[in-house]
Design a protein around this motif. Structure first.
Motif, short mmCIF file in Angstrom:
data_model
loop_
_atom_site.label_atom_id
_atom_site.label_comp_id
_atom_site.label_asym_id
_atom_site.label_seq_id
_atom_site.Cartn_x
_atom_site.Cartn_y
_atom_site.Cartn_z
N PRO A 1 8.91 4.40 -2.07
CA PRO A 1 8.16 3.23 -2.52
C PRO A 1 9.08 2.27 -3.28
CG PRO A 1 6.94 5.24 -3.00
CD PRO A 1 8.32 5.66 -2.58
N PRO A 2 9.01 0.97 -2.98
CA PRO A 2 9.98 0.04 -3.56
C PRO A 2 9.55 -0.64 -4.85
CG PRO A 2 8.78 -1.04 -1.81
CD PRO A 2 8.25 0.37 -1.87
N ALA A 3 8.24 -0.62 -5.18
CA ALA A 3 7.72 -1.39 -6.31
C ALA A 3 8.06 -2.87 -6.14
CB ALA A 3 8.22 -0.83 -7.64
N TYR B 1 3.05 -3.74 -4.74
CA TYR B 1 2.10 -2.84 -5.39
C TYR B 1 1.93 -1.58 -4.55
CZ TYR B 1 -2.04 -1.52 -8.11
OH TYR B 1 -2.95 -0.88 -8.93
N ASP B 2 1.78 -0.43 -5.20
CA ASP B 2 1.66 0.82 -4.48
C ASP B 2 0.59 0.76 -3.40
OD1 ASP B 2 2.24 3.02 -7.33
OD2 ASP B 2 3.63 2.17 -5.88
N ALA B 3 0.95 1.16 -2.20
CA ALA B 3 0.02 1.20 -1.08
C ALA B 3 0.45 2.31 -0.14
CB ALA B 3 -0.01 -0.14 -0.35
N THR C 1 6.31 1.06 -10.58
CA THR C 1 4.94 1.44 -10.29
C THR C 1 4.81 2.95 -10.41
OG1 THR C 1 5.26 1.74 -7.91
CG2 THR C 1 4.64 -0.47 -8.65
N THR C 2 3.57 3.43 -10.35
CA THR C 2 3.32 4.86 -10.50
C THR C 2 4.08 5.66 -9.44
OG1 THR C 2 1.13 4.43 -11.39
CG2 THR C 2 1.53 6.63 -10.52
N ASN C 3 3.99 5.24 -8.19
CA ASN C 3 4.60 6.01 -7.11
C ASN C 3 6.10 5.78 -7.00
OD1 ASN C 3 2.05 6.92 -6.51
ND2 ASN C 3 1.71 5.47 -4.85
N ALA C 4 6.54 4.58 -7.25
CA ALA C 4 7.96 4.25 -7.08
C ALA C 4 8.80 4.68 -8.26
CB ALA C 4 8.11 2.75 -6.84
N GLY C 5 8.19 4.79 -9.44
CA GLY C 5 9.00 4.90 -10.63
C GLY C 5 9.70 3.57 -10.86
N ALA C 6 10.84 3.59 -11.52
CA ALA C 6 11.60 2.37 -11.77
C ALA C 6 12.55 2.10 -10.60
CB ALA C 6 12.38 2.48 -13.07
#
Length: 430
Positions: free
Chosen positions: A123-125, A226-228, A304-309
């Motif tokens: 995940p890229p955020a 955004y996380d998707a 984001t939650t899934n991507a982290g930083a």
């Protein structure tokens, strides 16, 4: 990563100006947004939402990278683990880099100096906003005015980073892009996406452009990052997006802007108030225990939650211009993504000319097929923008076009220290 010695101490900018000569006329021409008030309020760090997006659980930290990954840019980049070829006198890689995926590349030549799981699809955020900007930014003149409708701001995800766009008020395209780059404003992304024909069209345009750039690890679901479920990119692809975006003068200006004024609500006299906004890229502005990184000139951070930083940055030392991307480091230290990016930049500058590249940043498909110079995206079809100029000026391709030094927390344009970037995409060697 095998145990190696620590890198040299970070070469952050000093706290006080060092008597650098300034070119006021050039600075005014290239970076007008830097003239914002120095009293800008510090924004909160970009934080993930309180809970994961439904249906998109994050991967556990101990989940290993795929055994086989894309080999775009070279076979070695498709191998899991750290890839580097140290030559005589080359410094060892810093051991305190925990990112699940990272890359260090020469922005001018496109050579990849070192990488770690470069093609791991994660995940890229908000670093995906680099692709959004590279795709959409050339389509609208900066002074175009747009009155925001309530529908354009509907459906923003919980915990979204916002710049504070208000419905039923006009904003210039310039203001909206400042909101995207400085505050990672998902509200500004939604408005610009609406101007571009809506979210589905914008997502398609972004995916088409990613394919044109040979960023084949990327699957776009939301234009703001955004996380998707199913939305992924890679350190390699994010670096391609940064390199392509930095060809465009407006992109360079926005991602290098430290502070700016943003339109607020209307007062009782119907006059618009303004608010001070500051860039959330901590290597650009400092704050939260960090000093600005010497020579930094952008690009984009995310969380984001899934991507982290996540973070992609570009910096210059002398004639060397480096791009670094770090995805999802372990939270073992405060502001880890910036500190790890700085360590990799330090290593890259010290290792330049002393390592054998492990791969390359590939040029756009249109360069290889002879259909164009790669400056116009597939989404734009090579057409002219509303300003009557081409989507990206020929002769700007190949990397960055401004040089910045950071002193005392304020961006300073150093007279005569412009990036010496190839004016054409470097073609793959036979």
């Amino acid at each position: 990563m095998s145990a190696v010695k620590k890198s040299a101490s970070h070469q952050y900018a000093p706290k006080r100006p060092a008597g650098l000569a300034l070119s006021v006329a050039v600075a005014a021409a290239l970076l007008p947004a830097l003239a914002a008030s120095p009293a800008a309020a510090l924004p909160q760090d970009e934080k993930p939402a309180a809970s994961s997006t439904p249906g998109a659980p994050g991967k556990p930290r101990n989940d290993p990278p795929p055994a086989e990954m894309s080999k775009v840019g070279g076979d070695q980049l498709g191998q899991p683990g750290t890839q580097v070829r140290l030559g005589a006198g080359a410094p060892v890689l810093p051991k305190d880099v925990t990112g699940r995926s990272w890359i260090v590349a020469d922005a001018k030549s496109g050579q990849v100096l070192a990488a770690h799981n470069a093609h791991w699809r994660l995940p890229p955020a908000s670093t995906l906003k680099m692709l959004f900007a590279d795709t959409v930014l050339p389509k609208f003149p900066k002074d175009e005015q747009h009155t925001v409708t309530p529908a354009e701001l509907a459906g923003l995800g919980p915990g979204s980073s916002l710049v504070g766009v208000k419905p039923n008020l006009p904003y210039s395209v310039h203001d909206l892009w400042l909101g995207v780059f400085l505050r990672s404003g998902n509200d500004a992304v939604r408005v610009l996406s609406s101007m571009n024909g809506g979210l589905p069209k914008t997502v398609k345009d972004m995916q088409d452009h990613a394919d044109e750039l040979q960023a084949l690890d990327t699957h776009v679901i939301s234009p703001d990052g955004y996380d998707a479920p199913g939305q992924v990119s890679s350190a390699y692809d994010l670096t391609l997006f940064a390199r392509s975006g930095l060809q465009k003068q407006d992109f360079r200006e926005y991602c290098a802007t430290a502070t700016a004024k943003f339109p607020g609500a209307e007062g009782k006299d119907k006059k618009r108030e303004t608010v001070d906004i500051q860039n959330t890229n901590r290597l650009l502005t400092g704050d939260f225990g960090l000093s600005p990184y010497k020579g930094i000139a952008g690009v984009k951070n995310g969380n984001t939650t899934n991507a982290g930083a996540t973070f992609t940055g570009v910096a210059q030392r002398g004639d060397q211009v480096l791009l670094v991307t770090v995805m999802n480091p372990q939270p073992t230290e405060s502001q880890a993504v910036y500190k790890e990016a700085a360590r990799l930049l330090d290593w890259g500058f010290a290792a330049s000319g002393k390592v054998t590249p492990v791969g390359e940043l590939v040029p756009p498909k249109s360069v290889l097929t002879g259909d164009g110079d790669g400056s116009a995206t597939a989404a734009q079809g090579g057409t002219k923008s509303r300003t009557g100029q081409t989507a990206a000026a020929k002769g700007e391709s190949g990397g960055v076009g401004i040089a910045l030094a950071v002193t005392g927390g304020a961006l300073v344009l150093v007279a005569g220290a412009v990036f010496l970037i190839n004016r054409r995409w470097p073609l793959r060697k036979s």
